[in-house]
Structures are given as C-alpha cells and as structure tokens.
Design a protein around this motif. Structure first.
Motif, mmCIF file in Angstrom:
data_model
loop_
_atom_site.group_PDB
_atom_site.id
_atom_site.type_symbol
_atom_site.label_atom_id
_atom_site.label_comp_id
_atom_site.label_asym_id
_atom_site.label_seq_id
_atom_site.Cartn_x
_atom_site.Cartn_y
_atom_site.Cartn_z
ATOM 1 N N LYS A 1 0.693 -1.096 -0.056
ATOM 2 C CA LYS A 1 0.065 0.076 -0.029
ATOM 3 C C LYS A 1 0.940 1.040 -0.020
ATOM 4 N N ASP B 1 -7.469 -4.312 -1.210
ATOM 5 C CA ASP B 1 -8.377 -3.412 -2.046
ATOM 6 C C ASP B 1 -9.124 -4.027 -2.861
ATOM 7 N N GLU C 1 -13.955 7.472 -2.705
ATOM 8 C CA GLU C 1 -12.646 7.859 -1.853
ATOM 9 C C GLU C 1 -11.808 6.393 -1.644
ATOM 10 N N ARG C 2 -12.586 5.356 -1.432
ATOM 11 C CA ARG C 2 -11.814 4.234 -0.962
ATOM 12 C C ARG C 2 -11.356 3.742 -1.897
ATOM 13 N N ARG D 1 -10.219 5.193 -4.900
ATOM 14 C CA ARG D 1 -9.182 6.046 -5.103
ATOM 15 C C ARG D 1 -7.946 5.898 -4.241
ATOM 16 N N ALA D 2 -7.967 5.348 -3.163
ATOM 17 C CA ALA D 2 -6.844 5.042 -2.143
ATOM 18 C C ALA D 2 -6.625 3.453 -2.467
#
Length: 674
Positions: A159, A195, A251-252, A254-255
């Motif tokens: 990550k 992810d 948002e999750r 994109r992260a």
C-alpha cells in the motif's frame, strides 16, 4: 495492462482419475486411472488463467529442495505469461495435494503444507508492480504467525508503494492451526489494507465459523459486511449461485492503488450479481475459483467496466469447469459481450506519437522563451521554463498538472497502465511492470536555480511513499555554468545552519563550478547538491518523480520553510543530502564532454535511465523499444512524417524499429535496460 505480482500458496497437485466414487477401505486394492501431475494453489492456478487471457505476472512462492520442487519449477516454465522462479527452502519438502475428485462430486484434498510454511512475504519484490495478489494465507503459517504480523506487513508495504492489493482465501480446516485463529480479528486488521477480496462464500464461512450460506440475500449481506469492514472491492463466488460483488466509496477506491485509480468513479458504490455461465455438468472444479479471480483481476488491470470484470470472472470459471483453457477465444464464445474487453486491451499503440509542448505554468523561476524558439511555437508564456515530455508524473501537490495527454485526451499514464506491453515491451514489463521508469524535460533556466538535492529511492520509499527517488542527467543544448557536488565536506550542523540562515552565497560557493557547452552530458546522482546556472538550456532525463529538497529559497517566490522539505521537516529531509566531498576525479566521472566519442551518459546513470545522441547522415535506425526522442538538429523523414528540430516524439515498443532518412541529430531517452 497493469503489472501483476502473484504471491503465496503453490503446490503440486497429484490427481488420480476415478471412474466411480473414491473408496478408502483398509487392506483392499482399488484400481484407478492415470495420475495427473499439475501445479496447484493460488499462484499457479491464478497465473495460468491470467496467462491464458494474455496477461503477465511475476510469481513469488516457495518450494522445497527436492524432486517435487524441481518438478514445480519445470512446470512453471510451461505456463504462459509468468516470470520469476519460486524460492527454494532448504530442508523442506515441496507442498503437494492429493486431489480426490469422484465423478459428479466436489473435490477432497489431502494436503501437505511443506515449504509454504516458510513463506512470510519478506522476499516479495514490488518494483514495477501495480497489483499484488496474495493467495491462501490460511495455508501459509508464517504469514499468520503473531496474529498475522507478516501478512499485515506485506500488505502495508504494498500500500505504501501505491500498489493495489488483492487477497484470495482457501477453505479453512477447523482442526488445523489456521482454524484456531480468530478470523474476525484477522479481518479487522487486514481488510482496510485489502483493495480487492475474491474468496468463495465457503472460504469465508469456514474461516468465520459460520454455517454455509444457502440464499442470495445471505451471501450478499456477507459481501456487504466485507466492504463495511474496510475492503474496497469484494467479489465472492458462490458456486452455481454466481458471483456477488460489492464496492466501497469512490474515496476508498481512489485510495486502492494504481489499478483501481482508473475505475474508481465507475466502480464505486456498486452492488452487482453475476449469474454463472455454466450450462453443462462440470468436468472438473479444480482451479475454477482461481480462474474467476484471474478474470476479475484481468478486468481491473485493463480498466474494464465493473460488469465486464464480473462477466469475465464468470466466463473464466466456466472455461475451467468445462475443461478448457481460459483463453480469449473460449471466454468470448462463452459470453460474446466480452469481445470488447479484449479488443480494448489489444488496441494498443503501434506508431510513434509526435507530442505537443507540455509546460506547467507558474513555475517559480523564469524561462520558456528558448523552449518556444526550439520548438518554433512563437512567444512563450512567462514562467513556463520546463516542457515535460512523455510524462506520467505530476507536479507535486498540483495533480494532475504535468501529465502528458494523448490526442484523444487520455493521460499517457493511464494508457501505459492499460497496455504496458505494447508501450514498454515484454522484457521491460517482466522486469519493471507498468512503470516507464522515465521522465524527460526541456529546461530553460533564464535565472539560476536554487541549491537543492533529490532523495534516492530508498529514502523516498520510506519517507515520502513514492516508487522512485530522483536521479537526473542533463544534455546541454546551450552553454553556461552548473554547480555540482560539494568541494569539501560539511557537517550536519553546518548545513542546517546555512539553511536556517538562508546563506545562499555560501551554499553556492561550497559547490564545484562547472562550465558546460552544447553536447556535454552531466549525471546528477541522488543526494548530490546542485544548481543550474542562469542561461543554461538543456534536455533532462530523470526518474519519474517531482521530489526536491530546497536548501535555498531567499529571493525566489517560494515558501521554503513550508515546502522545501517534502513535508518531512528539514531534520528528516536533510538526511537525504550527501554531505561528503565530491573529489575532482569523481566529478570528472559525472561529466562527459562533447568531444567524448561515447554517445551515451556517464556509466553511473545506467541503473536509472539511458540517453544517447544519434547523428543521422543519410539514414539510420532507432532500435525498437520504448523511447522519448528529441530532434536537436536538422530534419528527418520517417514512415510517420517529417521530424524537424524541436520535435518531441513518444515511441511505444510496439512501433518496432524506426528508419530515419535525412541529416540531423536526435536524443533518444530510454528507461534502464531490463
């Protein structure tokens, strides 16, 4: 397509053929059919299906130093699209499974963990990787020891590198050490770091100690809970009930690393059920779940719509269930709508692309007129002293400024991730993944740049979270003076004092002053203090990051106390600066003069990038491979048009060798040799 690493469980499957139900009666002989010896486990099964689809992946697994381990290594070389070799663990037996698969029944496994017990993820190499897929942690005891400490460390390491993490599970034997774990607690630790999660419903219920789920609503609720606990995407297979997919917020996603970045908006906040594509009795169920995972990851790797990724997962599973390889022709026959996925993935670049200027505005130093003159584009906009050529890099803190965009508006960075082999070549992708390893600039310094340095890769990864540091090199187009390396060593205290007092005159005086003229080449190693003098016009090749530690900012429109230290504070940032003296002979080794017969950069640049001058007098050829070309003199005719002085060209690997006719000179910038 994104670069993929496959890590985790690998074994050899020993599968006797049964004409009827398998019996185990002591003292009796039961006749069976031929023994099929194949590779099994997540690494092999997922890798096999990815390779069949046309994807490429690097493997990380463990085998024993025994005959079965050598068999595994040999079998791996037969699988298309896979690179890398398994780690050999001394004094350990290779993992194997005896697969008992009676006609019309699901499989039973007799499994020996073997060398997989030593796999802790520490040796997983993440350079050039966009997706890390980890399979079957419940069969990898070292990953789960100390409450999953090594598993968390591997996921966190990925990550921090901007890699999309993917995890698949296996059915947990309640009598095994893995069955004694508190999997709810394990999930709470790892799901925020995962992810893409692609287990089966049976994998989940066996780990969590819950009864099998028999209704779609029950399965969907379980999948939804995985998103609530932190996963970005959960794609749970449930046999004949199909595939159940849930996704988190935009948002999750994109992260969720580089592979989810291109689909974040389209995939976010979705709930999807993909029905099974099976219309006949299965020939085998062995590897179907891994093939489903491979299809889903392939869809993500080519930025396909969520529906297409789910459809591909179902079609790949069906191919395996019916005894066929999951090659494009087969999965398109199963689901014709998937033709668009492969046509998109295969429609990569085939010709060089002439690039327009890409000049970020409002830079802190003056320049831009000579870039406009070199390119023949007329009057320059003030404070545009840099042209970012073939850029997959953004100006730090001003994303997406700096990215090169192709004629259709797509960012080059996205195009490369979608089809890295066409852009970068097979050998590059096998070594570096979907990472161009390169940024080229034209730089027009109408005023002296401040004294600064760039971190190396090790520092940047740990402290800034980027994949690269910033080595750079210059090809001088117009003469002037540069300042490079310390003439004498300085203490940390001295350096800190000069920065705090903003004593730029003393800082500059500590550096070697080097006069440069057209054709000179200068390599600037990471950590080396340097400054480009007023009036210098150059072409720069560098690692693809925008990372500068400013030791001087007085007199420039900069807030160095806020922005000069990469957000780390100078107490940390100055650790990246080389304070040792650069001896005259070492300085000389960093500079190649115009009269030097070598057309390349100093040898110290080779691990970072390559830059070569090619003079054409009548005809010549640019060798195949990804490159950025700058025409610095003359006019050259190619099969793709005429390139005059000032032309910048992006050359994909798929374009092959390019013939040039005419009289002129070009610079050819490339990534490091794979």
């Amino acid at each position: 397509m994104h670069g993929i690493a496959l890590a985790g469980h690998l074994c050899v499957d020993l599968a006797p053929a049964f004409g009827r139900a398998a019996d185990i009666d002591p003292g009796r002989l039961h006749e069976v059919g031929p023994l099929r010896i194949t590779l099994g486990g997540c690494v092999a099964n997922t890798g096999r299906a990815l390779g069949d689809l046309g994807g490429r992946a690097r493997i990380h697994a463990a085998v024993g130093d025994d005959e079965l381990g050598r068999t595994a290594g040999r079998l791996l070389t037969t699988l298309p699209g896979l690179s890398g070799r398994p780690q050999t663990v001394g004094h350990a037996a290779t993992s194997y499974s005896v697969v008992l698969e009676s006609p019309g029944q699901d499989r039973t496994f007799w499994h020996h963990v073997g060398a997989n017990a030593a796999f802790d993820g520490a040796e997983v190499e993440l350079d050039g990787v966009d997706i890390l897929h980890l399979g079957y942690p419940s069969l990898l005891p070292a990953l789960l020891a100390d409450d999953g400490k090594a598993l968390v460390a591997l996921l966190r390491r990925a990550k921090e590198r901007g890699i999309t993490t993917s995890v698949d599970l296996a059915v947990v034997d309640p009598a095994s050490p893995a069955g004694a774990l508190d999997w709810d607690a394990v999930f709470d630790r790892i799901l925020p770091l995962v992810d893409v999660l692609t287990p089966s419903a049976d994998d989940l219920t066996s780990a969590l100690g819950r009864p099998p789920l028999t209704t779609p609503d029950g399965i969907d609720a379980l999948v939804e809970s995985l998103i609530e606990r932190g996963a970005a995407v959960a794609a749970v297979s449930a046999g004949s009930s199909g595939l159940f997919v849930r996704t988190g917020s935009v948002e999750r996603l994109r992260a969720g690393g580089r592979a989810l970045a291109c689909v974040a908006e389209e995939w976010a906040g979705r709930a999807l059920h993909q029905a099974t594509r099976l219309t006949q009795e299965p020939v085998t169920t062995n590897g179907a779940g891994d093939a489903s995972t491979a299809g889903f990851l392939y869809g993500a790797s080519v930025c396909a719509p969520l529906e297409s990724a789910a459809m591909l997962a179902a079609a790949c599973a069906t191919a395996v269930l019916t005894g066929r390889p999951a090659i494009p022709r087969t999965v398109v026959a199963i689901d014709p709508a998937l033709a668009s996925v492969f046509s998109s993935a295969e429609s990569g670049p085939r010709a060089p692309i002439v690039l327009d200027a890409n000049q970020p505005v409002d830079r802190f130093y003056a320049g831009g007129d000579r870039i406009a003159g070199f390119r023949g584009t007329g009057q320059a906009v003030e404070h545009t002293p840099e042209d970012w050529v073939g850029s997959v890099t953004t100006v730090r803190g001003q994303e997406p400024l700096g990215l090169t965009r192709l004629s259709d508006g797509e960012a080059l960075a996205d195009a490369v991730r979608r089809d890295p082999v066409a852009w970068l070549g097979e050998s590059h992708v096998a070594r570096w993944g979907a990472d161009t390893k390169l940024l080229v600039k034209l730089l027009d310094a109408q005023e002296r740049l401040p004294v600064h340095a760039h971190p190396d890769t090790a520092f940047a990864r740990v402290h800034v979270g980027t994949a690269h540091g910033k080595a750079e090199a210059w090809y001088i187009l117009e003469a002037g003076v540069v300042h490079l390396g310390l003439r004498e060593g300085v203490s940390r205290e001295q350096l800190d004092d000069l920065v705090q007092r903003q004593d730029g005159e003393t800082l500059l005086g500590l550096l070697h002053r080097v006069s440069v003229r057209p054709g000179d080449r200068v390599f600037v190693p990471p950590g080396t203090l340097h400054a480009i003098g007023a009036g210098v016009f150059l072409a720069e090749v560098q690692e693809p990051e925008d990372l500068s530690i400013l030791l001087e900012w007085r007199g420039y429109p900069l807030d160095g106390e806020r922005d000069g230290h990469l957000g780390l504070g100078f107490q940390v940032a100055l650790d990246a600066v080389d304070r040792a003296p650069l001896a005259p002979e070492s300085l000389a080794a960093l500079v190649r003069r115009a009269g030097d017969p070598s057309a390349a950069l100093p040898a110290a640049a080779d691990p970072y990038f390559r830059l070569e001058r090619l003079d054409v007098d009548g005809g010549s050829v640019i060798a195949s491979g990804f490159a950025v070309v700058i025409v610095i003199e003359g006019e050259l005719v190619t099969g793709h048009g005429t390139w005059a002085r000032g032309t910048t060209v992006l050359v994909p690997a798929a374009a092959g060798p390019l013939e040039l006719v005419g009289n002129g000179s070009i610079l050819v910038a490339r990534p490091p040799a794979p």
